[in-house]
Design a protein around this motif. Structure first.
Motif, PDB file in Angstrom:
ATOM      1  N   PRO A 144       0.808  -1.215   0.000  1.00  0.00           N
ATOM      2  CA  PRO A 144       0.000   0.000   0.000  1.00  0.00           C
ATOM      3  C   PRO A 144       0.851   1.279   0.000  1.00  0.00           C
ATOM      4  O   PRO A 144       1.911   1.336   0.606  1.00  0.00           O
ATOM      5  N   HIS A 145       0.366   2.256  -0.704  1.00  0.00           N
ATOM      6  CA  HIS A 145       0.987   3.574  -0.767  1.00  0.00           C
ATOM      7  C   HIS A 145      -0.089   4.617  -0.485  1.00  0.00           C
ATOM      8  O   HIS A 145      -1.270   4.359  -0.652  1.00  0.00           O
ATOM      9  N   PRO A 146       0.282   5.822  -0.093  1.00  0.00           N
ATOM     10  CA  PRO A 146      -0.717   6.880   0.066  1.00  0.00           C
ATOM     11  C   PRO A 146      -1.375   7.192  -1.269  1.00  0.00           C
ATOM     12  O   PRO A 146      -0.858   6.853  -2.329  1.00  0.00           O
ATOM     13  N   ALA A 147      -2.524   7.840  -1.185  1.00  0.00           N
ATOM     14  CA  ALA A 147      -3.219   8.252  -2.407  1.00  0.00           C
ATOM     15  C   ALA A 147      -2.306   9.130  -3.249  1.00  0.00           C
ATOM     16  O   ALA A 147      -1.592   9.987  -2.737  1.00  0.00           O
ATOM     17  N   ALA A 148      -2.326   8.902  -4.545  1.00  0.00           N
ATOM     18  CA  ALA A 148      -1.479   9.676  -5.453  1.00  0.00           C
ATOM     19  C   ALA A 148      -1.965  11.118  -5.520  1.00  0.00           C
ATOM     20  O   ALA A 148      -3.153  11.404  -5.366  1.00  0.00           O
ATOM     21  N   PRO A 149      -1.056  12.059  -5.762  1.00  0.00           N
ATOM     22  CA  PRO A 149      -1.450  13.461  -5.895  1.00  0.00           C
ATOM     23  C   PRO A 149      -2.405  13.655  -7.072  1.00  0.00           C
ATOM     24  O   PRO A 149      -2.341  12.910  -8.058  1.00  0.00           O
ATOM     25  N   PRO A 150      -3.278  14.651  -6.991  1.00  0.00           N
ATOM     26  CA  PRO A 150      -4.216  14.896  -8.094  1.00  0.00           C
ATOM     27  C   PRO A 150      -3.534  15.072  -9.443  1.00  0.00           C
ATOM     28  O   PRO A 150      -4.073  14.642 -10.460  1.00  0.00           O
ATOM     29  N   ALA A 151      -2.357  15.672  -9.456  1.00  0.00           N
ATOM     30  CA  ALA A 151      -1.669  15.854 -10.733  1.00  0.00           C
ATOM     31  C   ALA A 151      -1.388  14.515 -11.404  1.00  0.00           C
ATOM     32  O   ALA A 151      -1.449  14.390 -12.631  1.00  0.00           O
ATOM     33  N   GLU A 152      -1.098  13.482 -10.598  1.00  0.00           N
ATOM     34  CA  GLU A 152      -0.790  12.175 -11.167  1.00  0.00           C
ATOM     35  C   GLU A 152      -2.036  11.492 -11.719  1.00  0.00           C
ATOM     36  O   GLU A 152      -1.996  10.873 -12.790  1.00  0.00           O
ATOM     37  N   VAL A 153      -3.151  11.581 -10.989  1.00  0.00           N
ATOM     38  CA  VAL A 153      -4.357  10.935 -11.508  1.00  0.00           C
ATOM     39  C   VAL A 153      -4.892  11.672 -12.727  1.00  0.00           C
ATOM     40  O   VAL A 153      -5.494  11.062 -13.624  1.00  0.00           O
ATOM     41  N   TRP A 154      -4.666  12.977 -12.807  1.00  0.00           N
ATOM     42  CA  TRP A 154      -5.074  13.703 -14.013  1.00  0.00           C
ATOM     43  C   TRP A 154      -4.178  13.358 -15.192  1.00  0.00           C
ATOM     44  O   TRP A 154      -4.631  13.283 -16.339  1.00  0.00           O
ATOM     45  N   SER A 155      -2.898  13.126 -14.914  1.00  0.00           N
ATOM     46  CA  SER A 155      -2.013  12.672 -15.985  1.00  0.00           C
ATOM     47  C   SER A 155      -2.478  11.320 -16.519  1.00  0.00           C
ATOM     48  O   SER A 155      -2.504  11.082 -17.731  1.00  0.00           O
ATOM     49  N   GLU A 156      -2.877  10.420 -15.590  1.00  0.00           N
ATOM     50  CA  GLU A 156      -3.422   9.132 -16.005  1.00  0.00           C
ATOM     51  C   GLU A 156      -4.708   9.326 -16.802  1.00  0.00           C
ATOM     52  O   GLU A 156      -4.934   8.642 -17.815  1.00  0.00           O
TER      53      GLU A 156
END
Length: 370
Positions: free
Chosen positions: A132-144
């Motif tokens: 498990p890792h912390p939730a990814a930053p919003p910038a990363e999920v928007w890149s995805e």
């Protein structure tokens, strides 16, 4: 601000953020039919991963047979949904609506939402079985999300328009030479393809991105369009500039909206796109207490449009049942009188309503060149 050379596009939300979603298809169907009577371009239906209420795409698929011309644009969250499934679901909506589908790209950023599908975190960690890792930053999920939008387009193109043969005599259903692997590898996923759904009627359903979100601001800093900060805002803007057919911008005045339109089109140019192919709609909250308010809305939309603030408007009613009725009965006739809204639909697809061409499959174009 340059004034657009076409009548403004007009869309409306069927839901209000402060009201709980209604598991009632008849309610949304009645609203969509009302918007269609007003010859609006499309309706949107919001959705949030893990939120209460029915799935927005499924609701609009139910509405599709009960409507004839209005565009249908549900919110689709890309973070915890396999890109292949996003593509096939939106393509299916385009088929059942006979070419009236779009989708609004959205993301999920919390561990609580990830846990709903058995994932302790977001992005690719759980998919690869890592700790498990912390939730990814919003910038990363928007890149995805940008990569999901990209591969969805490739999958829609993976069937050429004439790939279906349906020859009973020979038993051939498809021409395999006109089906293509997309072989896409992103940062968190890969897709082989081709799609399992034939190419949608529109070629590519309309992609919508709310470029400023609920609050607007890039990466916690001041918003270039006004409004409050929002983490990941810069990445959201880049997705809109690179992938959207329609970008929504929340602004409190025409100057801010016009600046947003100019900035988005400049970023689209930087991505190698024709900036004129990106439609920017000002997304405005609407609360109509009386018929006079409906007339005032027509004045406001006409004024903003004359100033070149946007290519059109996405209206977000406080009370959809009340406000949409007043828009159709009061605002729409005034816009028609002023030449700012069609009196009837000329086309049958959402792309036709918006003045967007039907794109050719990139694989068909490549085969023709070779």
């Amino acid at each position: 601000m340059p004034v657009p050379h076409h009548p403004p596009r007009l869309a409306v939300a069927l839901d209000a953020p402060q009201d709980p979603p209604r598991p009632d298809a008849a309610h949304y169907t009645a609203l969509a039919r009302l918007a269609e009577r007003g010859t609006l371009d499309f309706v949107t239906l919001g959705d949030r991963f893990g939120g209460p209420g029915p799935d927005a795409l499924a609701v609009l698929a139910r509405i599709a047979p009960a409507t004839a011309r209005i565009g249908l644009v549900p919110t689709v969250t890309t973070t915890h949904t396999e890109p292949f499934h996003v593509s096939t679901a939106v393509a299916t909506l385009d088929w059942v609506s006979r070419g009236r589908a779009g989708w609004t790209v959205e993301v999920s950023t919390t561990e609580a939402e990830a846990a709903l599908v058995g994932l302790p975190q977001v992005l690719g960690f759980a998919r690869t079985g890592r700790d498990p890792h912390p939730a990814a930053p919003p910038a990363e999920v928007w890149s995805e999300a940008g990569e999901v939008a990209e591969v969805a387009g490739l999958l829609w193109d993976s069937w050429e328009d004439d790939a279906e043969i349906r020859d009973r005599a020979t038993g051939r259903f498809v021409d395999r030479d006109r089906l293509h692997h997309v072989d896409f590898t992103g940062r968190t996923f890969s897709v082989r393809g081709p799609s399992i759904v034939p190419r949608p009627p529109q070629g590519r359903p309309v992609t919508v991105v709310d470029a400023t979100g609920d609050t607007g601001g890039p990466d916690g800093g001041p918003s270039p369009f006004g409004g409050s900060p929002e983490a990941g805002g810069a990445a959201r803007l880049e997705v809109a500039a690179a992938r959207a057919d329609v970008a929504l911008v929340r602004a409190e005045d025409p100057q801010t909206a016009g600046a947003a339109r100019a900035a988005l089109r400049e970023r689209a140019r930087a991505h190698g796109r024709d900036p004129g192919a990106l439609l920017v709609l000002a997304s405005l909250p609407v609360e109509l207490e009386s018929a006079a308010d409906a007339a005032g809305l027509a004045d406001l939309l006409g004024d903003w449009y004359a100033q070149g603030a946007a290519d059109g408007f996405h209206l977000r009613p406080a009370d959809p049942a009340r406000d949409l009725s007043r828009i159709v009965e009061g605002t729409v006739p005034l816009l028609r009188e002023r030449g700012l809204l069609r009196r009837s639909y000329e086309g049958t697809t959402l792309r036709a309503h918006l003045g967007l061409p039907r794109p050719a499959s990139i694989y068909a174009l490549a085969r023709e060149v070779s």
